[in-house]
Design an enzyme around this catalytic site. Structure first.
Site, short mmCIF file in Angstrom:
data_model
loop_
_atom_site.label_atom_id
_atom_site.label_comp_id
_atom_site.label_asym_id
_atom_site.label_seq_id
_atom_site.Cartn_x
_atom_site.Cartn_y
_atom_site.Cartn_z
N GLN A 195 0.83 -1.22 0.00
CA GLN A 195 0.00 0.00 0.00
C GLN A 195 0.86 1.26 0.00
OE1 GLN A 195 -0.57 -2.66 1.93
NE2 GLN A 195 -2.72 -2.90 2.46
N ASP A 236 -6.46 0.96 12.58
CA ASP A 236 -7.69 0.27 12.20
C ASP A 236 -8.62 0.08 13.39
OD1 ASP A 236 -5.63 -0.48 10.01
OD2 ASP A 236 -7.62 -0.91 9.19
#
Ligand code: MRU
Length: 348
Positions: A195, A236
């Site tokens: 990513q 997260d």
């Protein structure tokens, strides 16, 4: 750059396909909640706040496509859609948080099916707009922590792509750059899905922020040489004690930052804080397909020998003791986290 857009005319969701970047900026047009679930599962949409907003819009799509004769039948369909969307990825709490928010509106509603569909969409739009607002506020708080000329290490992708717009940790970096602080970024490539190398590097190019990509295992080297003065990551899920679930590799980065007295900041909106879990031990960690690790190629050849096995946890837990501070939309939060995060929740 908004990652997700509702098309009012066609009652569809437009979404950037993150799998196609950096090669192509491709937009997907989604008509059903099942398509949204598939996009979250296959990571066309990824990043904690982005998947939360996508799931909320998924419920809006379920309502828009429904033929339910009344609100009670539609509520039942929405419950099923929420279960399907909620099962796509387990770690980022924003997903469950957004679904819960829309479902709470739906469950408490009395009126027609058409009104319930409008209410569902309005709540999804609110979630998306609030995310952008929270990111802009975090960017301002976070940029104030960065000194002119600093080099920042960043992990994963936390930019506009990972949110609805602007980003969390990358939003802070972008803001500091816009303030003329002359910063540089060392971009962890973020194995195995890369990513950082794919998405963060692409975003930084758009914003004109100077950066270099580093392999994840080079971060300790730069920190030990004093070549990076700050580490910024997203999250997260943050537990009540401040333990952080974030992209795999965050824990090693936090350890290296701590060993070298480099401040380690977690930039996350309050929707990422899960006060219902006491510590990181209770956070479910997604294990993804080992193929993501094994199918890396170099010079056109697969790196791993045929028949090799792999493990592929997508996230890890960074203990709160390694976190210098949290940057939230309501301000910067310092230890002791049991107390300060409780105060953060009380202030919401
Ligand atoms: O598996 P991903 O790419 O969805 O994981 C994303 C991350 O771990 C991000 O760092 C996190 O969501 C914070 S981004 C706002």
């Amino acid at each position: 750059m908004r990652t997700l857009e509702w098309d009012r005319e066609h009652q569809q969701l437009k979404m950037i396909d993150q799998r196609a970047l950096p090669g192509e900026l491709k937009w997907l047009t989604l008509s059903t909640h099942l398509e949204v679930a598939e996009c979250i599962h296959t990571m066309a949409a990824r990043g904690a706040p982005a998947i939360g907003a996508a799931a909320a819009y998924g419920l809006a799509l379920a309502a828009a496509r429904s033929r339910a004769a009344n609100a009670e039948s539609l509520k039942q369909e929405l419950r099923q859609a929420a279960a399907r969307l909620g099962a796509t990825r387990p770690t980022a709490v924003n997903l469950a948080w957004a679904l819960k928010r829309v479902m709470a509106k739906s469950e408490g509603f009395a009126g027609s099916a058409a009104e319930l569909a409008a209410l569902t969409l309005a709540e999804a739009e609110r979630i998306a707009n609030e995310d952008v607002d929270a990111n802009e506020r975090m960017a301002a708080f976070g940029a104030a922590l960065i000194r002119p000329g600093e080099t920042v290490i960043h992990h994963c992708n936390t930019g506009a792509l990972a949110t609805v717009d602007w980003g969390t940790a990358l939003g802070v970096i972008r803001k500091a750059h816009e303030q003329g602080k002359g910063i540089r970024v060392l971009v962890d490539e973020t194995r195995p899905r890369l990513q950082g190398a794919k998405l963060t590097a692409w975003e930084l190019q758009q914003y004109g922020v100077p950066f270099e990509i580093i392999s994840d295992n080079a971060a300790g080297y730069f920190l030990s040489r004093g070549e990076a003065q700050r580490v910024l990551v997203g999250a997260d899920r943050v537990a009540a004690n401040g333990d952080v679930a974030n992209k795999i590799g965050t824990y090693m980065l936090a350890l290296a930052a701590h060993a070298n007295d480099v401040p380690f900041y977690v930039v996350a909106p309050t929707s990422t804080f899960d006060h219902a879990v006491a510590s990181g031990k209770e956070i479910p960690i997604e294990e993804r397909d080992p193929a993501e690790v094994l199918e890396l190629e170099q010079d056109g050849m697969r790196v791993a020998p045929a028949g090799a096995q792999a493990r592929n946890p997508a996230f890890d837990i960074t203990p709160h003791t390694l976190v210098t501070a949290f940057v939230t939309e309501n301000g910067v939060v310092y230890p002791p986290y049991e107390k300060t995060l409780r105060e953060l929740k009380a202030g919401q």
